[in-house]
Design an enzyme around this catalytic site. Structure first.
Site, mmCIF file in Angstrom:
data_model
loop_
_atom_site.group_PDB
_atom_site.id
_atom_site.type_symbol
_atom_site.label_atom_id
_atom_site.label_comp_id
_atom_site.label_asym_id
_atom_site.label_seq_id
_atom_site.Cartn_x
_atom_site.Cartn_y
_atom_site.Cartn_z
ATOM 1 N N ARG A 67 0.676 -1.218 -0.070
ATOM 2 C CA ARG A 67 -0.076 0.001 0.176
ATOM 3 C C ARG A 67 0.929 1.209 -0.002
ATOM 4 N NH1 ARG A 67 -3.843 -1.491 4.809
ATOM 5 N NH2 ARG A 67 -2.523 -3.692 4.691
ATOM 6 N N GLU A 104 0.961 -6.904 13.245
ATOM 7 C CA GLU A 104 -0.161 -6.868 14.337
ATOM 8 C C GLU A 104 -0.816 -8.409 14.273
ATOM 9 O OE1 GLU A 104 -3.180 -4.172 13.175
ATOM 10 O OE2 GLU A 104 -4.665 -4.650 14.965
HETATM 11 O O1 LIG Z 1 2.633 -1.206 12.086
HETATM 12 P P1 LIG Z 1 2.414 -2.633 11.783
HETATM 13 O O2 LIG Z 1 1.955 -3.465 12.722
HETATM 14 O O3 LIG Z 1 3.712 -3.289 11.528
HETATM 15 O O4 LIG Z 1 1.502 -2.704 10.637
HETATM 16 C C1 LIG Z 1 1.511 -1.744 9.468
HETATM 17 C C2 LIG Z 1 1.724 -2.260 7.996
HETATM 18 O O5 LIG Z 1 0.798 -3.350 7.810
HETATM 19 C C3 LIG Z 1 0.151 -3.091 6.566
HETATM 20 O O6 LIG Z 1 0.892 -3.795 5.556
HETATM 21 P P2 LIG Z 1 0.778 -5.276 5.105
HETATM 22 O O7 LIG Z 1 1.900 -6.001 5.654
HETATM 23 O O8 LIG Z 1 -0.710 -5.856 5.572
HETATM 24 O O9 LIG Z 1 0.927 -5.173 3.683
HETATM 25 P P3 LIG Z 1 -0.026 -4.789 2.451
HETATM 26 O O10 LIG Z 1 0.412 -3.267 2.129
HETATM 27 O O11 LIG Z 1 0.614 -5.637 1.300
HETATM 28 O O12 LIG Z 1 -1.435 -4.997 2.648
HETATM 29 C C4 LIG Z 1 0.193 -1.633 6.513
HETATM 30 O O13 LIG Z 1 0.052 -1.418 4.990
HETATM 31 C C5 LIG Z 1 1.817 -1.332 6.947
HETATM 32 O O14 LIG Z 1 2.592 -1.804 6.162
HETATM 33 N N1 LIG Z 2 -5.779 -2.337 11.644
HETATM 34 C C1 LIG Z 2 -5.085 -2.366 10.212
HETATM 35 N N2 LIG Z 2 -5.663 -1.672 9.223
HETATM 36 C C2 LIG Z 2 -5.291 -1.767 8.118
HETATM 37 N N3 LIG Z 2 -4.006 -2.535 7.718
HETATM 38 C C3 LIG Z 2 -3.274 -2.992 8.874
HETATM 39 N N4 LIG Z 2 -2.159 -3.360 8.919
HETATM 40 C C4 LIG Z 2 -1.958 -4.013 10.269
HETATM 41 N N5 LIG Z 2 -2.834 -3.487 11.150
HETATM 42 C C5 LIG Z 2 -3.878 -2.833 10.074
#
Ligand SMILES: O=P(O)(O)OC[C@H]1O[C@H](OP(=O)(O)OP(=O)(O)O)[C@H](O)[C@@H]1O
Ligand SMILES: Nc1ncnc2[nH]cnc12
Length: 163
Positions: A67, A104
């Protein structure tokens, strides 16, 4: 529109989904903003203003898979500086640096191509969301390993993971 009105518009457009992808997680969906071109334009504007105001200026944008890419490329174009991807393990060719981290709701590993960053550069890390901070901490570690300085720009900060 005032800066506060812009931020409130963005905030009110982000959708929340309880218990996704697992019970107890309130998922914040930034794609709801991109689905509304007028609001997306306001978000891009706020992000680019923020990035331009950083002093001393940054030399490149490093955005997080996946993202973060949606916003990092736009900021890089607006500032006319290089875009560097930080990707999930096994997706980048060539010589890479890796860092493992806890999310998370799962574990992961991120990588950066070593040739994309030079020691001493100021790198702006861009992502959509900060939950535990594990991903951002891993990205900062990657940049630091390459001898560069990290500055961060994140759209959403979750202040209460129990919400
Ligand atoms: O602060 P944190 O607990 O580390 O979580 C935040 C991360 O989680 C999500 O990405 P995700 O790894 O789900 O990947 P995506 O962007 O491919 O959906 C979001 O876009 C952040 O990069
Ligand atoms: N609560 C949340 N919503 C969207 N993206 C996430 N990535 C990790 N935690 C998330």
């Amino acid at each position: 529109m005032s800066r506060l009105s812009k931020i409130n518009l963005i905030k009110n457009t982000i959708k929340s989904y309880p218990d996704f992808p697992k019970p107890g997680v309130l998922f914040r969906d930034i794609f709801a903003v991109l689905n509304q071109p007028d609001v997306a334009a306001v978000l891009y504007e706020v992000l680019c203003e923020e990035a331009k105001s950083i002093s001393p200026p940054v030399d490149c944008i490093a955005a997080l898979d996946a993202r973060g890419f949606l916003f990092g490329t736009i900021i890089a174009k607006e500032l006319n500086i290089p875009f560097v991807p930080i990707r999930k393990k096994g997706k980048l060719p060539g010589d890479v640096q890796s860092v493992r981290y806890q999310l998370e709701y799962r574990e992961d590993e991120v990588e950066i191509q070593t040739e994309t960053i030079r020691p001493g550069q100021r790198v702006l890390i861009v992502d959509d969301l900060l939950a535990t901070g594990g991903t951002l901490a891993a990205a900062v570690q990657l940049i630091t390993k390459l001898g560069a300085d990290a500055v961060c720009l994140i759209i959403i900060e979750l202040t209460d993971l129990e919400e």
